[in-house]
Design an enzyme around this catalytic site. Structure first.
Site, PDB file in Angstrom:
ATOM      1  N   GLU A   1       4.967  10.912  -2.924  1.00 42.28           N
ATOM      2  CA  GLU A   1       4.449  10.701  -1.560  1.00 42.28           C
ATOM      3  C   GLU A   1       4.403  12.012  -0.764  1.00 42.28           C
ATOM      4  O   GLU A   1       4.360  11.994   0.471  1.00 42.28           O
ATOM      5  CB  GLU A   1       5.291   9.668  -0.806  1.00 42.28           C
ATOM      6  CG  GLU A   1       5.286   8.268  -1.401  1.00 42.28           C
ATOM      7  CD  GLU A   1       3.938   7.545  -1.386  1.00 42.28           C
ATOM      8  OE1 GLU A   1       2.935   8.163  -0.951  1.00 42.28           O
ATOM      9  OE2 GLU A   1       3.897   6.392  -1.826  1.00 42.28           O
TER      10      GLU A   1
ATOM     11  N   HIS B   1      10.877   7.808   4.291  1.00 44.27           N
ATOM     12  CA  HIS B   1      10.121   6.684   3.727  1.00 44.27           C
ATOM     13  C   HIS B   1      11.076   5.838   2.900  1.00 44.27           C
ATOM     14  O   HIS B   1      11.764   6.357   2.034  1.00 44.27           O
ATOM     15  CB  HIS B   1       8.975   7.201   2.855  1.00 44.27           C
ATOM     16  CG  HIS B   1       8.367   6.138   1.986  1.00 44.27           C
ATOM     17  ND1 HIS B   1       7.945   4.919   2.492  1.00 44.27           N
ATOM     18  CD2 HIS B   1       8.116   6.082   0.653  1.00 44.27           C
ATOM     19  CE1 HIS B   1       7.471   4.185   1.502  1.00 44.27           C
ATOM     20  NE2 HIS B   1       7.567   4.862   0.375  1.00 44.27           N
TER      21      HIS B   1
ATOM     22  N   HIS C   1      11.950   1.737   1.026  1.00 50.24           N
ATOM     23  CA  HIS C   1      11.566   0.389   0.614  1.00 50.24           C
ATOM     24  C   HIS C   1      12.675  -0.556   1.086  1.00 50.24           C
ATOM     25  O   HIS C   1      13.114  -1.434   0.347  1.00 50.24           O
ATOM     26  CB  HIS C   1      11.407   0.302  -0.904  1.00 50.24           C
ATOM     27  CG  HIS C   1      10.339   1.182  -1.477  1.00 50.24           C
ATOM     28  ND1 HIS C   1      10.084   1.277  -2.823  1.00 50.24           N
ATOM     29  CD2 HIS C   1       9.440   2.015  -0.870  1.00 50.24           C
ATOM     30  CE1 HIS C   1       9.086   2.133  -3.029  1.00 50.24           C
ATOM     31  NE2 HIS C   1       8.683   2.604  -1.863  1.00 50.24           N
TER      32      HIS C   1
ATOM     33  N   HIS D   1       4.950  -2.704   0.839  1.00 47.02           N
ATOM     34  CA  HIS D   1       5.482  -1.461   0.280  1.00 47.02           C
ATOM     35  C   HIS D   1       6.790  -1.032   0.949  1.00 47.02           C
ATOM     36  O   HIS D   1       7.812  -0.932   0.275  1.00 47.02           O
ATOM     37  CB  HIS D   1       4.397  -0.371   0.418  1.00 47.02           C
ATOM     38  CG  HIS D   1       4.773   0.946  -0.178  1.00 47.02           C
ATOM     39  ND1 HIS D   1       3.844   1.899  -0.515  1.00 47.02           N
ATOM     40  CD2 HIS D   1       5.973   1.500  -0.474  1.00 47.02           C
ATOM     41  CE1 HIS D   1       4.461   2.963  -1.030  1.00 47.02           C
ATOM     42  NE2 HIS D   1       5.751   2.744  -1.005  1.00 47.02           N
TER      43      HIS D   1
HETATM   44 ZN   LIG Z   1       7.250   4.057  -1.530  1.00 49.21          ZN
END
Ligand SMILES: [Zn+2]
Length: 219
Positions: A77, A95, A97, A157
């Site tokens: 990413e 970021h 999850h 996501h």
């Molecule tokens: Zn991810």
């Protein structure tokens, strides 16, 4: 840049990743953390177990993504992180999850403002449309969803949060997960009430007047 700040930056990113893993927001190798100083970005490498992340697991790149320091390939990413830095003065990007953020991002189109603490993230949190991880399409969707906000959810996501410091980006990730858990619990009891625009405006005014969230010495 001298060597010491780069080492500190990599160590700081690693410490943030461990803190988020300890809090249950990063599981296994899923998710990534970055911090920017001037024209350099320190970012967790791909395939790293984030709960045991060390400075060696963090790679330093230029704003174009060229590797400057470190031996591991940056997260898939990377383009998302670099895109966010291109759009905003943020010093750090997280970021995850995280379980509740990801669950809500499988259902909602936006996270409404149920609690006034969400205004610290800029208001209603948009859910960026789904696209395959690591793609320019996903990065573009997330950058659009972040406009004027400190956080975005990513459909089916996870989440992205920003901060003016690494600590602030981590705190925003923890706050977003708390807000998503709140929405989940409230929805189990009935249809949650969102704060009206007027109520939200009153909160912003009160926070500005009273310096909400800052420590105050008793005089
Ligand atoms: Zn991810």
């Amino acid at each position: 840049m001298s060597e010491t700040p780069a080492v500190d930056l990599r160590g700081g990113v690693a410490a943030a990743a461990r803190r988020l893993a300890d809090a249950g927001l990063l599981v296994g190798t899923a998710g990534n953390v970055s911090a920017r100083v001037a024209d350099r970005v320190a970012i967790t490498a791909t395939g790293v177990a984030l709960g045991a992340c060390t400075a060696d697991d963090v790679t330093v790149v230029s704003l174009d993504g060229e590797v400057i320091a470190g031996t591991l390939e940056p997260t898939s990413e990377l383009s998302l992180h670099l895109g966010v830095y291109a759009d905003s003065p943020a010093a750090a990007v997280v970021h995850t999850h995280a379980p509740f953020a990801t669950a809500l991002a499988c259902v909602l189109d936006a996270l409404p403002v149920l609690h006034y603490q969400q205004l610290a993230l800029g208001g209603e949190i948009r859910v960026a449309p789904y696209a395959t991880f690591g793609t320019p399409e996903l990065a573009a969707h997330v950058r659009a969803a972040l406009e004027g906000r400190g956080a975005a959810l990513l459909a089916n996501h996870g989440s992205v949060t920003l901060g003016g410091t690494l600590d602030a980006a981590v705190e925003n990730a923890l706050l977003l997960e708390w807000l998503c858990r709140l929405h989940h619990r409230a929805s189990a009891l009935g249809t949650p009430r969102a704060l009206t625009k007027e109520q939200q405006g009153d909160v912003v005014r009160a926070a500005l007047e009273r310096g909400y969230g800052t420590r105050k010495e008793i005089r």
